[in-house]
Design a protein around this motif. Structure first.
Motif, PDB file in Angstrom:
ATOM      1  N   GLY A   1      15.785  18.136  15.417  1.00 56.47           N
ATOM      2  CA  GLY A   1      15.342  19.068  14.432  1.00 56.47           C
ATOM      3  C   GLY A   1      16.058  19.419  13.346  1.00 56.47           C
ATOM      4  N   LEU A   2      17.232  19.008  13.545  1.00 52.11           N
ATOM      5  CA  LEU A   2      18.390  19.412  12.460  1.00 52.11           C
ATOM      6  C   LEU A   2      18.196  18.525  11.133  1.00 52.11           C
ATOM      7  N   ASN A   3      18.695  19.059  10.033  1.00 45.74           N
ATOM      8  CA  ASN A   3      18.619  18.090   8.804  1.00 45.74           C
ATOM      9  C   ASN A   3      20.072  17.648   8.548  1.00 45.74           C
ATOM     10  N   CYS A   4      20.390  16.322   8.537  1.00 43.65           N
ATOM     11  CA  CYS A   4      21.846  15.729   8.260  1.00 43.65           C
ATOM     12  C   CYS A   4      21.733  15.777   6.933  1.00 43.65           C
ATOM     13  N   PRO A   5      22.953  15.542   6.412  1.00 41.23           N
ATOM     14  CA  PRO A   5      23.163  15.443   4.947  1.00 41.23           C
ATOM     15  C   PRO A   5      22.623  14.756   3.926  1.00 41.23           C
ATOM     16  N   LEU A   6      21.925  13.693   4.700  1.00 38.37           N
ATOM     17  CA  LEU A   6      20.986  12.654   3.957  1.00 38.37           C
ATOM     18  C   LEU A   6      19.586  12.729   4.129  1.00 38.37           C
ATOM     19  N   CYS A   7      19.045  14.018   4.926  1.00 42.90           N
ATOM     20  CA  CYS A   7      17.694  14.064   4.927  1.00 42.90           C
ATOM     21  C   CYS A   7      17.308  14.682   3.758  1.00 42.90           C
ATOM     22  N   GLY A   8      16.090  14.151   3.279  1.00 44.61           N
ATOM     23  CA  GLY A   8      15.607  14.449   1.919  1.00 44.61           C
ATOM     24  C   GLY A   8      15.729  13.387   0.937  1.00 44.61           C
ATOM     25  N   GLY A   9      16.757  12.388   1.135  1.00 43.95           N
ATOM     26  CA  GLY A   9      17.169  11.236   0.222  1.00 43.95           C
ATOM     27  C   GLY A   9      16.099  10.543  -0.278  1.00 43.95           C
ATOM     28  N   THR A  10      15.212  10.056   1.130  1.00 47.02           N
ATOM     29  CA  THR A  10      14.156   9.134   0.565  1.00 47.02           C
ATOM     30  C   THR A  10      13.158   9.742  -0.409  1.00 47.02           C
ATOM     31  N   ARG A  11      12.720  11.139  -0.143  1.00 48.13           N
ATOM     32  CA  ARG A  11      11.934  11.793  -0.861  1.00 48.13           C
ATOM     33  C   ARG A  11      12.566  12.017  -2.300  1.00 48.13           C
ATOM     34  N   ALA A  12      13.962  12.360  -2.420  1.00 49.15           N
ATOM     35  CA  ALA A  12      14.358  12.272  -3.786  1.00 49.15           C
ATOM     36  C   ALA A  12      14.424  11.163  -4.576  1.00 49.15           C
ATOM     37  N   VAL A  13      14.583   9.810  -3.822  1.00 49.12           N
ATOM     38  CA  VAL A  13      14.508   8.726  -4.615  1.00 49.12           C
ATOM     39  C   VAL A  13      12.998   8.499  -5.124  1.00 49.12           C
ATOM     40  N   TYR A  14      11.931   8.891  -4.229  1.00 51.63           N
ATOM     41  CA  TYR A  14      10.588   8.660  -4.817  1.00 51.63           C
ATOM     42  C   TYR A  14      10.230   9.674  -5.912  1.00 51.63           C
ATOM     43  N   ALA A  15      10.816  10.920  -5.732  1.00 52.53           N
ATOM     44  CA  ALA A  15      10.637  11.745  -6.853  1.00 52.53           C
ATOM     45  C   ALA A  15      11.376  11.310  -8.058  1.00 52.53           C
ATOM     46  N   LEU A  16      12.438  10.763  -8.120  1.00 49.13           N
ATOM     47  CA  LEU A  16      13.220  10.239  -9.282  1.00 49.13           C
ATOM     48  C   LEU A  16      12.531   9.139  -9.725  1.00 49.13           C
ATOM     49  N   MET A  17      12.098   8.051  -9.125  1.00 52.72           N
ATOM     50  CA  MET A  17      11.507   7.072  -9.355  1.00 52.72           C
ATOM     51  C   MET A  17       9.999   7.586 -10.215  1.00 52.72           C
TER      52      MET A  17
END
Length: 120
Positions: free
Chosen positions: A32-48
């Protein structure tokens, strides 16, 4: 690795990770912990989709580090093409980046650092 990332971009573009479950992080799945890359896929989606503010909210270090990632990939490609072994970045820069990533990964999981975690 870059080819795999490029091949994934159309999938990410058409599948919103905010509404579609994307089980990519084993640490988050197990603890349940967030690693440093958690949210990276969402960030890429938002940037795109041109939403820089949301991308930064999802994973600011990843978004702000994209120019550095691009530089390292270009330097790596240049080394492979020219058969030269130029250093991509000085060792000190790598160590500072590693320390920042570790600190970010720890702080985003502490109660006062919850604002650094992607929305659930």
């Amino acid at each position: 690795m870059a080819g795999t990332a490029l091949a994934a971009l159309p999938v990410i573009y058409f599948n919103n990770p905010n509404t579609t479950h994307v089980p990519l992080c084993p640490l988050h799945a197990l603890t349940g912990l967030n690693c440093p890359l958690c949210g990276g896929t969402r960030a890429v989606y938002a940037l795109m989709h041109g939403d820089v503010a949301t991308a930064i909210r999802d994973n600011a270090p990843f978004v702000l580090g994209l120019p550095l990632i691009a530089f390292v990939l270009l330097r790596w490609t240049g080394n492979a093409v020219s058969c030269q072994q130029r250093r991509m970045l000085p060792r000190t820069v790598w160590l500072v980046l590693l320390a920042l990533i570790v600190v970010f990964g720890v702080v985003r999981n502490l109660p006062f650092g919850g604002w650094l975690s992607p929305p659930t």
